[in-house]
Design a protein around this motif. Sequence first.
Motif, PDB file in Angstrom:
ATOM      1  N   GLY A 101      52.468  50.174  41.679  1.00  0.00           N
ATOM      2  CA  GLY A 101      52.047  48.896  42.247  1.00  0.00           C
ATOM      3  C   GLY A 101      51.876  47.825  41.185  1.00  0.00           C
ATOM      4  O   GLY A 101      52.270  46.664  41.381  1.00  0.00           O
ATOM      5  N   TYR A 152      45.504  43.483  42.565  1.00  0.00           N
ATOM      6  CA  TYR A 152      46.044  44.661  43.237  1.00  0.00           C
ATOM      7  C   TYR A 152      45.232  45.905  42.893  1.00  0.00           C
ATOM      8  O   TYR A 152      44.874  46.694  43.780  1.00  0.00           O
ATOM      9  N   GLU A 183      40.134  50.360  48.540  1.00  0.00           N
ATOM     10  CA  GLU A 183      40.636  50.881  49.819  1.00  0.00           C
ATOM     11  C   GLU A 183      40.982  52.368  49.753  1.00  0.00           C
ATOM     12  O   GLU A 183      41.105  53.014  50.791  1.00  0.00           O
ATOM     13  N   ASN A 184      41.141  52.903  48.548  1.00  0.00           N
ATOM     14  CA  ASN A 184      41.512  54.298  48.375  1.00  0.00           C
ATOM     15  C   ASN A 184      40.284  55.186  48.573  1.00  0.00           C
ATOM     16  O   ASN A 184      39.280  55.024  47.887  1.00  0.00           O
ATOM     17  N   HIS A 188      43.240  47.724  45.843  1.00  0.00           N
ATOM     18  CA  HIS A 188      43.781  49.026  46.221  1.00  0.00           C
ATOM     19  C   HIS A 188      42.777  50.137  45.922  1.00  0.00           C
ATOM     20  O   HIS A 188      42.652  51.097  46.690  1.00  0.00           O
TER      21      HIS A 188
END
Length: 203
Positions: free
Chosen positions: A73, A94, A101-102, A98
Amino acid sequence: MTSFTERTKATLRETLLDAAADLLPDRGHQGLRMADVAAKAGVSRQTVYNEFGSKAALTQAVALRVAAEFLDGIRCRFEDAESLLTGIRGAVVYTIEHARENRLIAAALGTEAGEDLLPLLTSRGEPILTAAADLAAGQYLALEPRLTPESAALLAETVVRLSLSHLVLPTHSASEAADSILAVLAPAIDQFVHNGVKREGQS
């Protein structure tokens, strides 16, 4: 080993990693049992041990796979960037968004079960941090060739460590965190670029 055997082995490994990744956020490393990973994957416990050798190796493999996803990413953000600063900003945003959210990283940062996962991102996470810094340094040089390899490496390590600090202590949004990191780094980048140009003129 035939290509079919290789594909089968790769599929088995991914299945086991998927099972472990699904269990780790709720149980942490200490609470994870190889038997539960095996049951979730639909294989024997011995199969899990044959593939990874130990629970520690399995947990590390899960962490490295998550890291590989992040690196892909980050690489994409730099490839689409118009400048070094926009590339850094996009990569930081990012990474933070990310990560939050992981499930695995969120657990490592914010749950009791994840307390023994946090070292994978910090003290025992050196291979992951090194890979991220090496990737970033290469991208920095591609976007700003007037940097020296040494200055690019220093900038990359600084960005990685500052991003990690914002993950561990999430007091800002991803955009705010990225802006604060750039506010600190922009003058340093200008200085590094200036010094690089000066050295070129002297050579």
